[in-house]
Design a protein around this motif. Sequence first.
Motif, PDB file in Angstrom:
ATOM      1  N   CYS A   1       0.830  -1.209   0.000  1.00 18.07           N
ATOM      2  CA  CYS A   1       0.000   0.000   0.000  1.00 18.07           C
ATOM      3  C   CYS A   1       0.859   1.252   0.000  1.00 18.07           C
ATOM      4  O   CYS A   1       0.493   2.265   0.609  1.00 18.07           O
ATOM      5  N   ASP A   2       2.008   1.208  -0.675  1.00 23.10           N
ATOM      6  CA  ASP A   2       2.930   2.333  -0.628  1.00 23.10           C
ATOM      7  C   ASP A   2       2.533   3.476  -1.551  1.00 23.10           C
ATOM      8  O   ASP A   2       3.215   4.497  -1.606  1.00 23.10           O
ATOM      9  N   THR A   3       1.421   3.326  -2.268  1.00 19.41           N
ATOM     10  CA  THR A   3       0.975   4.390  -3.165  1.00 19.41           C
ATOM     11  C   THR A   3      -0.079   5.291  -2.515  1.00 19.41           C
ATOM     12  O   THR A   3      -0.546   6.238  -3.152  1.00 19.41           O
ATOM     13  N   VAL A   4      -0.458   5.008  -1.288  1.00 16.29           N
ATOM     14  CA  VAL A   4      -1.488   5.800  -0.615  1.00 16.29           C
ATOM     15  C   VAL A   4      -0.965   6.277   0.733  1.00 16.29           C
ATOM     16  O   VAL A   4       0.019   5.770   1.255  1.00 16.29           O
ATOM     17  N   ASN A   5      -1.653   7.276   1.315  1.00 13.43           N
ATOM     18  CA  ASN A   5      -1.216   7.817   2.594  1.00 13.43           C
ATOM     19  C   ASN A   5      -1.579   6.872   3.740  1.00 13.43           C
ATOM     20  O   ASN A   5      -2.279   5.874   3.556  1.00 13.43           O
ATOM     21  N   PHE A   6      -1.119   7.215   4.938  1.00 10.02           N
ATOM     22  CA  PHE A   6      -1.277   6.301   6.062  1.00 10.02           C
ATOM     23  C   PHE A   6      -2.739   6.055   6.448  1.00 10.02           C
ATOM     24  O   PHE A   6      -3.116   4.910   6.706  1.00 10.02           O
ATOM     25  N   PRO A   7      -3.612   7.060   6.520  1.00  8.51           N
ATOM     26  CA  PRO A   7      -5.015   6.756   6.829  1.00  8.51           C
ATOM     27  C   PRO A   7      -5.666   5.844   5.796  1.00  8.51           C
ATOM     28  O   PRO A   7      -6.419   4.932   6.155  1.00  8.51           O
ATOM     29  N   ALA A   8      -5.364   6.081   4.519  1.00  6.78           N
ATOM     30  CA  ALA A   8      -5.912   5.220   3.465  1.00  6.78           C
ATOM     31  C   ALA A   8      -5.379   3.796   3.592  1.00  6.78           C
ATOM     32  O   ALA A   8      -6.112   2.820   3.409  1.00  6.78           O
ATOM     33  N   ARG A   9      -4.085   3.689   3.924  1.00  6.85           N
ATOM     34  CA  ARG A   9      -3.482   2.368   4.114  1.00  6.85           C
ATOM     35  C   ARG A   9      -4.163   1.620   5.246  1.00  6.85           C
ATOM     36  O   ARG A   9      -4.501   0.428   5.121  1.00  6.85           O
ATOM     37  N   ASP A  10      -4.387   2.302   6.362  1.00  4.92           N
ATOM     38  CA  ASP A  10      -5.052   1.653   7.497  1.00  4.92           C
ATOM     39  C   ASP A  10      -6.446   1.169   7.105  1.00  4.92           C
ATOM     40  O   ASP A  10      -6.873   0.080   7.509  1.00  4.92           O
ATOM     41  N   ALA A  11      -7.169   1.977   6.323  1.00  6.54           N
ATOM     42  CA  ALA A  11      -8.504   1.583   5.886  1.00  6.54           C
ATOM     43  C   ALA A  11      -8.449   0.385   4.950  1.00  6.54           C
ATOM     44  O   ALA A  11      -9.317  -0.493   5.000  1.00  6.54           O
ATOM     45  N   ILE A  12      -7.438   0.324   4.102  1.00  3.66           N
ATOM     46  CA  ILE A  12      -7.308  -0.808   3.184  1.00  3.66           C
ATOM     47  C   ILE A  12      -7.032  -2.091   3.959  1.00  3.66           C
ATOM     48  O   ILE A  12      -7.649  -3.141   3.690  1.00  3.66           O
ATOM     49  N   TYR A  13      -6.117  -2.043   4.923  1.00  2.40           N
ATOM     50  CA  TYR A  13      -5.844  -3.239   5.717  1.00  2.40           C
ATOM     51  C   TYR A  13      -7.101  -3.695   6.461  1.00  2.40           C
ATOM     52  O   TYR A  13      -7.395  -4.897   6.550  1.00  2.40           O
ATOM     53  N   TRP A  14      -7.850  -2.752   6.998  1.00  8.41           N
ATOM     54  CA  TRP A  14      -9.099  -3.087   7.690  1.00  8.41           C
ATOM     55  C   TRP A  14     -10.107  -3.687   6.717  1.00  8.41           C
ATOM     56  O   TRP A  14     -10.782  -4.682   7.034  1.00  8.41           O
ATOM     57  N   THR A  15     -10.199  -3.118   5.523  1.00  8.95           N
ATOM     58  CA  THR A  15     -11.142  -3.608   4.521  1.00  8.95           C
ATOM     59  C   THR A  15     -10.822  -5.043   4.127  1.00  8.95           C
ATOM     60  O   THR A  15     -11.732  -5.872   3.957  1.00  8.95           O
ATOM     61  N   ARG A  16      -9.554  -5.360   3.986  1.00 15.09           N
ATOM     62  CA  ARG A  16      -9.168  -6.726   3.616  1.00 15.09           C
ATOM     63  C   ARG A  16      -9.726  -7.738   4.614  1.00 15.09           C
ATOM     64  O   ARG A  16     -10.109  -8.849   4.228  1.00 15.09           O
ATOM     65  N   GLU A  17      -9.774  -7.353   5.871  1.00 15.66           N
ATOM     66  CA  GLU A  17     -10.261  -8.273   6.903  1.00 15.66           C
ATOM     67  C   GLU A  17     -11.779  -8.455   6.844  1.00 15.66           C
ATOM     68  O   GLU A  17     -12.306  -9.444   7.361  1.00 15.66           O
ATOM     69  N   GLN A  18     -12.478  -7.509   6.217  1.00 19.08           N
ATOM     70  CA  GLN A  18     -13.936  -7.585   6.166  1.00 19.08           C
ATOM     71  C   GLN A  18     -14.436  -8.414   4.991  1.00 19.08           C
ATOM     72  O   GLN A  18     -15.541  -8.965   5.034  1.00 19.08           O
ATOM     73  N   LEU A  19     -13.663  -8.495   3.928  1.00 18.32           N
ATOM     74  CA  LEU A  19     -14.129  -9.122   2.693  1.00 18.32           C
ATOM     75  C   LEU A  19     -14.099 -10.634   2.780  1.00 18.32           C
ATOM     76  O   LEU A  19     -13.133 -11.223   3.269  1.00 18.32           O
ATOM     77  N   ARG A  20     -15.160 -11.249   2.284  1.00 13.31           N
ATOM     78  CA  ARG A  20     -15.230 -12.700   2.175  1.00 13.31           C
ATOM     79  C   ARG A  20     -14.798 -13.110   0.768  1.00 13.31           C
ATOM     80  O   ARG A  20     -14.652 -12.264  -0.123  1.00 13.31           O
ATOM     81  N   PRO A  21     -14.587 -14.417   0.545  1.00 18.42           N
ATOM     82  CA  PRO A  21     -14.117 -14.852  -0.780  1.00 18.42           C
ATOM     83  C   PRO A  21     -14.983 -14.377  -1.932  1.00 18.42           C
ATOM     84  O   PRO A  21     -14.462 -14.019  -2.998  1.00 18.42           O
ATOM     85  N   GLU A  22     -16.309 -14.329  -1.753  1.00 13.30           N
ATOM     86  CA  GLU A  22     -17.168 -13.905  -2.863  1.00 13.30           C
ATOM     87  C   GLU A  22     -16.994 -12.419  -3.182  1.00 13.30           C
ATOM     88  O   GLU A  22     -17.124 -12.001  -4.347  1.00 13.30           O
ATOM     89  N   HIS A  23     -16.671 -11.621  -2.177  1.00 10.21           N
ATOM     90  CA  HIS A  23     -16.436 -10.202  -2.443  1.00 10.21           C
ATOM     91  C   HIS A  23     -15.098 -10.002  -3.145  1.00 10.21           C
ATOM     92  O   HIS A  23     -14.990  -9.175  -4.057  1.00 10.21           O
ATOM     93  N   ARG A  24     -14.112 -10.772  -2.738  1.00 13.73           N
ATOM     94  CA  ARG A  24     -12.820 -10.703  -3.419  1.00 13.73           C
ATOM     95  C   ARG A  24     -12.943 -11.168  -4.872  1.00 13.73           C
ATOM     96  O   ARG A  24     -12.332 -10.582  -5.777  1.00 13.73           O
ATOM     97  N   ALA A  25     -13.750 -12.195  -5.084  1.00 10.20           N
ATOM     98  CA  ALA A  25     -13.945 -12.691  -6.443  1.00 10.20           C
ATOM     99  C   ALA A  25     -14.606 -11.634  -7.317  1.00 10.20           C
ATOM    100  O   ALA A  25     -14.253 -11.452  -8.485  1.00 10.20           O
ATOM    101  N   PHE A  26     -15.563 -10.919  -6.743  1.00 13.97           N
ATOM    102  CA  PHE A  26     -16.231  -9.867  -7.511  1.00 13.97           C
ATOM    103  C   PHE A  26     -15.244  -8.774  -7.898  1.00 13.97           C
ATOM    104  O   PHE A  26     -15.160  -8.368  -9.068  1.00 13.97           O
ATOM    105  N   LEU A  27     -14.474  -8.286  -6.926  1.00 14.45           N
ATOM    106  CA  LEU A  27     -13.525  -7.218  -7.219  1.00 14.45           C
ATOM    107  C   LEU A  27     -12.447  -7.670  -8.202  1.00 14.45           C
ATOM    108  O   LEU A  27     -12.065  -6.924  -9.106  1.00 14.45           O
ATOM    109  N   SER A  28     -11.956  -8.879  -8.028  1.00 15.93           N
ATOM    110  CA  SER A  28     -10.884  -9.356  -8.904  1.00 15.93           C
ATOM    111  C   SER A  28     -11.360  -9.572 -10.336  1.00 15.93           C
ATOM    112  O   SER A  28     -10.549  -9.612 -11.263  1.00 15.93           O
ATOM    113  N   GLY A  29     -12.655  -9.707 -10.539  1.00 13.71           N
ATOM    114  CA  GLY A  29     -13.192  -9.880 -11.880  1.00 13.71           C
ATOM    115  C   GLY A  29     -13.508  -8.592 -12.604  1.00 13.71           C
ATOM    116  O   GLY A  29     -13.894  -8.614 -13.776  1.00 13.71           O
TER     117      GLY A  29
END
Length: 264
Positions: A92-120
Motif C-alpha cells: 500500500c505504498d501508493t497511498v497515505n497512512f489513513p488510506a493504508r489503514d482503511a485498506i488493511y481493515w477492509t481486507r479483513e472484512q471481505l469474504r471470498p465472494e467479495h474478493r472474487a467480484f472485485l478481482s473480476g
Amino acid sequence: MRLPFGPVRRMMRAEPRDTMRIALIADVHSNLEALRACIADARRRGAERFVFLGDLVGYGADPVACIELAAELAPGAAVLGNHDQLALGGLCDTVNFPARDAIYWTREQLRPEHRAFLSGLPFTLRDGDALFAHAAAEAPERWTYVTDAREAERSMAATDARLVALGHVHEPMLYHAVDGGGARAFRPLPGVAVPLSPLRRWLAIVGSAGQPRDGNPAACYALLDRGHNTYTSFRVPYDHHAAARKILAAGLPERLARRLETGH
C-alpha cells in the motif's frame, strides 16, 4: 446476500437504447449512506441503468454492503479502482497512512465472494460510443489522475469513444476537445444539463459519491441521458454524520471521518 457473479467485461446490453438514462457513480469508498442517497435520487430522475466507475471500497466502514449493493444493482457494469485493487492484497505504498489503514481493515472484512467480484472487474468498459474507466483512459492500470486539460486530451486521444467517463479525481469536471487540438475544461453546475454536441468529443470526471473533496460534503453522481444527449451532474445531501460515526466506531482513522463532514 448472494452476489450475482458472472461476466463483468460486457455491459448488460451490447448497444444502448436511445432513450436510456444511465447513472454514473464513482468513488463510493465504502460509504453506504452516500451510495443509497445517490441511487434513490437517480431513480427519482428516471435512471434505468447504473455504472460504477471504480473504488467501491476504501476509507469508509461499509465495504461489504457497498460491494453487494453495486453487484446487485449493476451486474457487469463496474470497473476496477485503485482502492479496489489494493483491497485484494499487495503493498500500500501508493497511498497515505489513513488510506493504508482503511485498506488493511477492509481486507479483513471481505469474504471470498467479495474478493472474487472485485478481482473480476475490468479496467475499462465500452458501451456504444462511451468508454468507462476509473483513471486515465490511455493507461487505466497506472492510476493516473486526469486533473487538467492536457491529461484530458491524452485520454480522449487514446480511444475513438465520443465520451470518456472517469472517476479517481474526487471533484466533478467536464472537458471537451477543441478544434486544432487540445481540450477545454469547465465545472458543471449541479442539476444543469450539458448538451453533448456530437461534433465534439467529451471527457467527464464524475466526482465522488462517498468522499467529495471540493468543499461540498454532498454526494456526487452524474446522469447520462442517451435520448436527449445530455450529461448532468448532481449533488445529493445525505447523513454524512452517520457515515462518519461508523468510521470512528470501526476504529478507522479520525481524519477519514472528518473529511466526510467538510468535503475536503
